[in-house]
Design a protein around this motif. Structure first.
Motif, PDB file in Angstrom:
ATOM      1  N   LEU A   1      23.740  14.400  78.102  1.00 20.93           N
ATOM      2  CA  LEU A   1      22.499  14.262  77.342  1.00 20.93           C
ATOM      3  C   LEU A   1      22.584  13.148  76.295  1.00 20.93           C
ATOM      4  O   LEU A   1      21.675  12.329  76.191  1.00 20.93           O
ATOM      5  N   GLN A   2      23.656  13.083  75.534  1.00 25.67           N
ATOM      6  CA  GLN A   2      23.746  12.067  74.490  1.00 25.67           C
ATOM      7  C   GLN A   2      23.779  10.663  75.076  1.00 25.67           C
ATOM      8  O   GLN A   2      23.149   9.751  74.557  1.00 25.67           O
ATOM      9  N   ARG A   3      24.482  10.487  76.169  1.00 24.38           N
ATOM     10  CA  ARG A   3      24.516   9.169  76.831  1.00 24.38           C
ATOM     11  C   ARG A   3      23.110   8.768  77.271  1.00 24.38           C
ATOM     12  O   ARG A   3      22.702   7.616  77.107  1.00 24.38           O
ATOM     13  N   SER A   4      22.356   9.719  77.786  1.00 25.52           N
ATOM     14  CA  SER A   4      20.977   9.427  78.202  1.00 25.52           C
ATOM     15  C   SER A   4      20.088   9.123  77.001  1.00 25.52           C
ATOM     16  O   SER A   4      19.241   8.228  77.063  1.00 25.52           O
TER      17      SER A   4
ATOM     18  N   HIS B   1       7.011  12.024  77.334  1.00 25.88           N
ATOM     19  CA  HIS B   1       6.819  11.286  78.574  1.00 25.88           C
ATOM     20  C   HIS B   1       7.993  11.540  79.518  1.00 25.88           C
ATOM     21  O   HIS B   1       7.835  11.538  80.729  1.00 25.88           O
ATOM     22  N   ILE B   2       9.175  11.734  78.911  1.00 23.71           N
ATOM     23  CA  ILE B   2      10.381  11.970  79.704  1.00 23.71           C
ATOM     24  C   ILE B   2      11.115  13.177  79.139  1.00 23.71           C
ATOM     25  O   ILE B   2      11.365  13.256  77.940  1.00 23.71           O
ATOM     26  N   GLY B   3      11.423  14.110  80.012  1.00 25.00           N
ATOM     27  CA  GLY B   3      12.307  15.213  79.672  1.00 25.00           C
ATOM     28  C   GLY B   3      13.673  14.920  80.276  1.00 25.00           C
ATOM     29  O   GLY B   3      13.770  14.407  81.387  1.00 25.00           O
ATOM     30  N   LEU B   4      14.713  15.193  79.534  1.00 25.59           N
ATOM     31  CA  LEU B   4      16.088  15.009  79.999  1.00 25.59           C
ATOM     32  C   LEU B   4      16.786  16.349  79.883  1.00 25.59           C
ATOM     33  O   LEU B   4      16.683  16.993  78.837  1.00 25.59           O
ATOM     34  N   ASN B   5      17.476  16.797  80.932  1.00 21.74           N
ATOM     35  CA  ASN B   5      18.195  18.068  80.804  1.00 21.74           C
ATOM     36  C   ASN B   5      19.486  18.055  81.594  1.00 21.74           C
ATOM     37  O   ASN B   5      19.637  17.309  82.556  1.00 21.74           O
ATOM     38  N   THR B   6      20.407  18.927  81.167  1.00 20.99           N
ATOM     39  CA  THR B   6      21.693  19.102  81.853  1.00 20.99           C
ATOM     40  C   THR B   6      21.818  20.512  82.423  1.00 20.99           C
ATOM     41  O   THR B   6      22.922  20.947  82.730  1.00 20.99           O
ATOM     42  N   TRP B   7      20.709  21.221  82.580  1.00 20.26           N
ATOM     43  CA  TRP B   7      20.735  22.618  83.008  1.00 20.26           C
ATOM     44  C   TRP B   7      21.501  22.828  84.312  1.00 20.26           C
ATOM     45  O   TRP B   7      22.175  23.840  84.480  1.00 20.26           O
TER      46      TRP B   7
ATOM     47  N   PHE C   1      13.317  15.898  74.747  1.00 20.93           N
ATOM     48  CA  PHE C   1      12.015  15.388  75.160  1.00 20.93           C
ATOM     49  C   PHE C   1      11.713  14.145  74.344  1.00 20.93           C
ATOM     50  O   PHE C   1      11.768  14.184  73.111  1.00 20.93           O
ATOM     51  N   ILE C   2      11.413  13.052  75.036  1.00 25.38           N
ATOM     52  CA  ILE C   2      11.216  11.755  74.384  1.00 25.38           C
ATOM     53  C   ILE C   2       9.865  11.184  74.771  1.00 25.38           C
ATOM     54  O   ILE C   2       9.283  11.557  75.795  1.00 25.38           O
ATOM     55  N   SER C   3       9.367  10.264  73.919  1.00 24.34           N
ATOM     56  CA  SER C   3       8.042   9.719  74.192  1.00 24.34           C
ATOM     57  C   SER C   3       7.883   8.308  73.647  1.00 24.34           C
ATOM     58  O   SER C   3       8.714   7.808  72.900  1.00 24.34           O
ATOM     59  N   ALA C   4       6.764   7.734  73.994  1.00 23.88           N
ATOM     60  CA  ALA C   4       6.277   6.485  73.410  1.00 23.88           C
ATOM     61  C   ALA C   4       5.050   6.842  72.585  1.00 23.88           C
ATOM     62  O   ALA C   4       4.156   7.538  73.072  1.00 23.88           O
ATOM     63  N   GLY C   5       5.053   6.457  71.328  1.00 28.37           N
ATOM     64  CA  GLY C   5       3.865   6.635  70.507  1.00 28.37           C
ATOM     65  C   GLY C   5       3.582   8.037  70.020  1.00 28.37           C
ATOM     66  O   GLY C   5       2.442   8.341  69.664  1.00 28.37           O
ATOM     67  N   GLY C   6       4.571   8.911  70.007  1.00 20.54           N
ATOM     68  CA  GLY C   6       4.371  10.234  69.433  1.00 20.54           C
ATOM     69  C   GLY C   6       3.769  11.282  70.343  1.00 20.54           C
ATOM     70  O   GLY C   6       3.489  12.397  69.908  1.00 20.54           O
ATOM     71  N   TYR C   7       3.550  10.977  71.611  1.00 19.69           N
ATOM     72  CA  TYR C   7       3.083  11.967  72.586  1.00 19.69           C
ATOM     73  C   TYR C   7       4.139  13.066  72.682  1.00 19.69           C
ATOM     74  O   TYR C   7       5.312  12.825  72.409  1.00 19.69           O
ATOM     75  N   HIS C   8       3.778  14.285  73.067  1.00 16.24           N
ATOM     76  CA  HIS C   8       4.766  15.370  73.077  1.00 16.24           C
ATOM     77  C   HIS C   8       5.979  15.034  73.933  1.00 16.24           C
ATOM     78  O   HIS C   8       7.093  15.301  73.547  1.00 16.24           O
TER      79      HIS C   8
ATOM     80  N   THR D   1      11.951  16.203  70.431  1.00 18.59           N
ATOM     81  CA  THR D   1      12.625  17.466  70.144  1.00 18.59           C
ATOM     82  C   THR D   1      13.825  17.612  71.068  1.00 18.59           C
ATOM     83  O   THR D   1      13.873  17.017  72.142  1.00 18.59           O
ATOM     84  N   LYS D   2      14.790  18.406  70.611  1.00 19.88           N
ATOM     85  CA  LYS D   2      15.989  18.704  71.391  1.00 19.88           C
ATOM     86  C   LYS D   2      16.160  20.215  71.475  1.00 19.88           C
ATOM     87  O   LYS D   2      15.792  20.931  70.560  1.00 19.88           O
ATOM     88  N   PHE D   3      16.726  20.666  72.555  1.00 22.25           N
ATOM     89  CA  PHE D   3      17.120  22.055  72.723  1.00 22.25           C
ATOM     90  C   PHE D   3      18.644  22.073  72.838  1.00 22.25           C
ATOM     91  O   PHE D   3      19.187  22.001  73.935  1.00 22.25           O
ATOM     92  N   GLY D   4      19.296  22.118  71.678  1.00 22.17           N
ATOM     93  CA  GLY D   4      20.753  22.086  71.632  1.00 22.17           C
ATOM     94  C   GLY D   4      21.298  20.852  72.304  1.00 22.17           C
ATOM     95  O   GLY D   4      20.764  19.755  72.141  1.00 22.17           O
TER      96      GLY D   4
END
Length: 162
Positions: A21-24, A55-61, A46-53, A38-41
């Motif tokens: 996750l950190q590398r991403s 655009h890209i979710g990243l997970n290691t589940w 969850f990352i965005s352009a311009g403050g949208y909730h 926001t991060k879940f541990g």
């Protein structure tokens, strides 16, 4: 019965399985410039352009510490990130070049200009901008005629006025 999706329909976000996750986050936020929303541990962000909730979710589940997905298998080919103007595409091209990022390709598709690369987990990315619709190539009957030609990178950089 035939159905056509409404013209205003948009693809809202993509969620990627990553191994670290950190590398991403370093890649998507630190290099590409997305904003961490926001991060879940240490399992998802969850990352965005311009403050949208997001655009890209990243997970290691299901993928923490795992190798990239095989190239010759069904799955995601690439995620396309649309930049608002040609100068924005030029700016990210310059930034990535200065960071010595390896590109996998460059293309002028008539309707758009695109840079291709992979993220740290070998997920394909297309960074592109769309030409105005009235500049899209059409044949004599008005049919769209997309193509793939070499992208003029020096012409792209001229957008930056340097």
């Amino acid at each position: 019965m035939s159905y056509t999706v409404p013209a205003q329909t948009r693809i809202g976000h993509v969620h990627l399985k990553v191994s670290d996750l950190q590398r991403s986050l370093d890649f998507y936020c630190g290099l590409l410039g997305f904003e961490l929303m926001t991060k879940f541990g240490d399992q998802a962000a969850f990352i965005s352009a311009g403050g949208y909730h997001h655009h890209i979710g990243l997970n290691t589940w299901h993928s923490k510490g795992m190798p990239p997905a095989p190239v010759n298998a069904a799955g995601l080919y690439h995620v396309a990130i649309l930049y608002p103007e040609r100068k924005d595409l030029a700016a990210i091209y310059k930034r990535l070049t200065e960071a010595k990022v390896q590109f996998t390709g460059f293309a002028d598709h008539g309707v758009s200009e695109a840079l291709y690369l992979n993220d740290p987990d070998e997920n394909g990315l297309e960074l592109y901008w769309d030409r105005p619709r009235d500049q899209w190539p059409v044949d004599g009957e008005g049919n769209l005629t997309m193509y793939t030609e070499r992208l003029n990178l020096s012409g792209l950089l001229q957008e930056l006025g340097k």
